[in-house]
Design an enzyme around this catalytic site. Structure first.
Site, PDB file in Angstrom:
ATOM      1  N   HIS A  61      -4.060  -0.996  -3.106  1.00 47.19           N
ATOM      2  CA  HIS A  61      -4.638  -1.515  -1.863  1.00 47.19           C
ATOM      3  C   HIS A  61      -5.514  -0.437  -1.219  1.00 47.19           C
ATOM      4  CE1 HIS A  61      -3.610  -4.321   1.787  1.00 47.19           C
ATOM      5  NE2 HIS A  61      -4.885  -4.337   1.468  1.00 47.19           N
ATOM      6  N   GLU A 100       5.215   0.772  -5.262  1.00 47.03           N
ATOM      7  CA  GLU A 100       4.431   1.725  -4.482  1.00 47.03           C
ATOM      8  C   GLU A 100       3.004   1.841  -5.006  1.00 47.03           C
ATOM      9  OE1 GLU A 100       5.332   2.767  -1.672  1.00 47.03           O
ATOM     10  OE2 GLU A 100       7.381   2.037  -1.835  1.00 47.03           O
TER      11      GLU A 100
END
Length: 683
Positions: free
Chosen positions: A477, A471
């Site tokens: 990102h 995660e």
């Protein structure tokens, strides 16, 4: 008074973090109503402009619209997924059709589409840079894909379908949360939990106490079919109770039964696909993904299914040998698999994974593992911001700084399970980065780790360590993407590409410098012994037949439901019989290897964003495995490698075709061989 609603004015907090200490449930709907109206006015001005369409007065103007709505929606949906109290659930139900109608009003606006299409048709004549050019292409493609080219009557039908689907998917999630809470397994005798650690028993006692149960123990259910405790519980009946409760979610009759809901969802999605000119919902979804078609997805799943099923059958035989030699011989069933797998693992590799938890204390994993790897790769540092209040007291805020000391954004970690949090683990943005908006990212990671009693450390399983690294890959990102336009922010990429960066981040779990830093015994501070590390590496491909089969079975179920055409979806369907037939077709129907998610609790596809897209994990893993090989060939954990990955992949967000971005990073297209080797599928 509008001024009294904290959602309708800029947040005074750092990075625009919503002022959750002041936000009350009754603020949300009025804020949405105001934001909807403002967005409609903004879009109406664009659509009715008397000036010929230009990039500035159409595409750029669209990117500059809807900012209030984006902020309100991010603030609300963060709460509705992680702290869905009864009031929040009621708001969610009211909001679902309103949000669907608003989105359709924008995406299906014929006046707006004429302007966007005009720019798309003249694209080669416009003086645009690469990001602007791709932005025009994506706006045109997304509006056309959504149905902007339909006639008025067809658009009305489409909007009605979307409204009904929004209500149904919200109902599915609400039912699942309620049924998962109701089916949490209550044990009255601690002897029934033999095999669990002291910390796990403490967590079960604390969960019981939170429900007002004294002298009892509550085992909450994760989102997926199995349960981490199945690997260590010695009492077979206890294992069976947990597995039975898990598999019955949403399909045992009563108020929270999801079977009728999911059948309606399947039917309406098929009708919508037909209206939009596609033979099935799967064809509609994949047409705008890197896969391109359901046939391409099916080809990959079938290629992997046969060797995975063979491996699972071989693994079952090994487990059965042990069970047959037990004092009370029995057939190895689904609730036995994890337990006997650990016995085989212990025998073959002299490795008891459940005994490793003292080496995985949550704070150390976070700071000396997850954060350290990000520091080594990207130069990031993380500082607690105890002065900032998130949406729940257990959600902790960290400020993120870049290598040069400049502030980058906020990272929020919400680690523990609770009755108001949906199952699973995920990342979502609260604020998205955009140079146009002048905003920096605020991202959240949610997990569902059992909370120990007060004063006890949180010791993670190896699977939970993996989930945290995974995660956090999504969080990276969102934190590291640097784009101009909100449309391309963070993880706004194709669904079958979005899992790629998160899967890559898992590689640092076992990287020597990282592992030696975070895997330290809670009592002695001794590192995880070198021989144990070697055995962990040696066992990485162990049980991959089961792991691959349960995943592929779920991915195939998703495709099976969403490959139905409108006529087939309208027929009377028995959910259990449909599942059985679909799994038989691909020969993934081993009775001891249940699908990772059964239809009635398959939140990814019936209430989340993965409908006809659950294949994305294995599709992205092709890129992931190929990337891991590149890192190993080029020196692994280094700033040079991290900067290349950051600039060429993470940093572009959705502003570039993802496969083009991958080729820019890797120098070629991805090869499937590393994935086949990783999962033991080469024979």
């Amino acid at each position: 008074m509008l001024d009294a609603n904290p959602l309708l004015s800029p947040s005074p907090l750092a990075y625009g973090l919503p002022d959750y200490a002041r936000i009350r449930p009754e603020h949300y709907l009025p804020a949405f109503e105001t934001a909807f109206a403002r967005h409609r006015d903004e879009v109406d001005r664009i659509a009715t402009s008397p000036e010929p369409a230009t990039f500035e007065n159409t595409i750029l103007a669209l990117e500059e619209s809807g900012w209030m709505l984006e902020d309100v929606a991010h603030a609300f949906y963060t709460v509705s997924s992680a702290d869905a109290t009864e009031k929040i659930q009621q708001i969610d139900e009211q909001l679902a059709p309103l949000m669907a109608a608003h989105e359709d009003a924008i995406r299906l606006d014929a006046r707006l589409f004429v302007r966007v299409k005009d720019l798309f048709d003249r694209l080669d004549d416009l003086d645009l840079d690469a990001e602007q050019r791709y932005l025009v292409q994506r706006h045109h493609r997304e509006m056309a894909h959504a149905g902007a080219g339909l006639d008025p009557q067809e658009k009305q039908t489409l909007s009605d379908l979307n409204r009904r689907l929004s209500i149904l998917t919200t109902a599915f999630e609400k039912n699942l949360l309620a049924d998962t809470n109701e089916l949490a397994v209550v044990f009255d005798d601690v002897a029934d939990l033999d095999g669990l650690t002291e910390g796990e028993i403490s967590a079960a006692a604390a969960a019981a106490e939170q429900r007002g149960l004294t002298s009892s123990y509550v085992v909450a259910l994760p989102l997926f079919t199995g349960h981490p405790y199945l690997s260590s519980l010695t009492d077979r009946h206890s294992r069976e109770r947990i597995m039975s409760a898990s598999r019955s979610r949403g399909s045992r009759g009563g108020t929270h039964d999801n079977r009728g809901v999911l059948l309606d969802i399947v039917r309406l999605r098929a009708e919508r696909a037909a209206l939009l000119g596609y033979p099935s919902h799967a064809a509609y979804v994949t047409a705008d993904q890197t896969a391109g078609s359901p046939e391409a997805v099916a080809q990959m799943l079938r290629r992997l299914a046969a060797p995975a099923a063979r491996n699972a059958a071989r693994e079952h035989g090994e487990l059965q040998q042990i069970a047959s030699g037990a004092p009370a011989p029995h057939l190895v069933e689904a609730h036995d698999w994890a337990f006997y797998t650990e016995k085989v693992r212990a025998d073959r590799y002299e490795l008891d994974r459940s005994a490793l938890r003292p080496w995985f204390e949550a704070e150390r994993v976070l700071h000396d593992g997850v954060f350290r790897a990000a520091g080594e790769l990207y130069g990031l540092t993380f500082t607690p911001r105890t002065d900032l209040v998130a949406y729940h007291p257990e959600a902790r805020v960290f400020e993120v700084f870049d290598a040069d000391g400049s502030p980058l954004g906020l990272y929020i970690l919400d680690l523990y399970t609770r009755d108001s949090k949906r199952g699973g683990a995920w990342m979502n943005p609260i604020v998205s980065q955009s140079a146009l908006r002048g905003t920096a990212p605020v991202v959240v990671n949610n997990l569902n780790v059992s909370k120990p009693s007060a004063g006890s450390p949180t010791l993670l399983t190896l699977d939970e360590v993996t989930t945290l690294f995974h995660e956090f890959g999504h969080a990276l990102h969102g934190l590291l993407a640097r784009v101009t336009y909100p449309h391309f922010a963070g993880t706004n990429v194709f669904r079958d590409f979005v899992e790629f960066p998160s899967q890559v981040n898992e590689m640092w779990i076992y990287w020597p410098e990282v592992l030696a830093s975070y895997a330290r015994h809670i009592d002695t501070d001794e590192p995880l012994p070198a021989d144990v590390v070697e055995r962990l590496h040696a066992s990485e491909a162990f049980n991959q037949g089961f792991a691959t089969s349960e995943y592929l079975a779920a991915a195939w179920l998703d495709q099976a439901w969403h490959s139905l055409d409108a006529a087939a979806a309208a027929e009377e369907i028995d959910v259990a019989a449909f599942e059985a037939a679909a799994l038989r077709e691909i020969e993934l129907d081993h009775p001891a290897v249940p699908t990772r998610y059964s239809s009635a609790y398959f939140a990814h596809v019936f209430s989340g964003g993965y409908s006809a897209g659950y294949y994305s994990y294995i599709w992205s893993e092709v890129l992931d495995a190929d990337t891991v090989e590149w890192f190993r060939e080029n020196g692994g954990l280094s700033r040079a490698n991290g900067d290349r990955f950051r600039v060429r992949l993470l940093g572009v967000g959705g502003s570039k075709d993802p496969l083009e971005a991958y080729r820019h990073f890797r120098g070629r297209d991805a090869e499937i061989r590393p994935l086949l080797e990783r999962r033991g599928l080469t024979d």
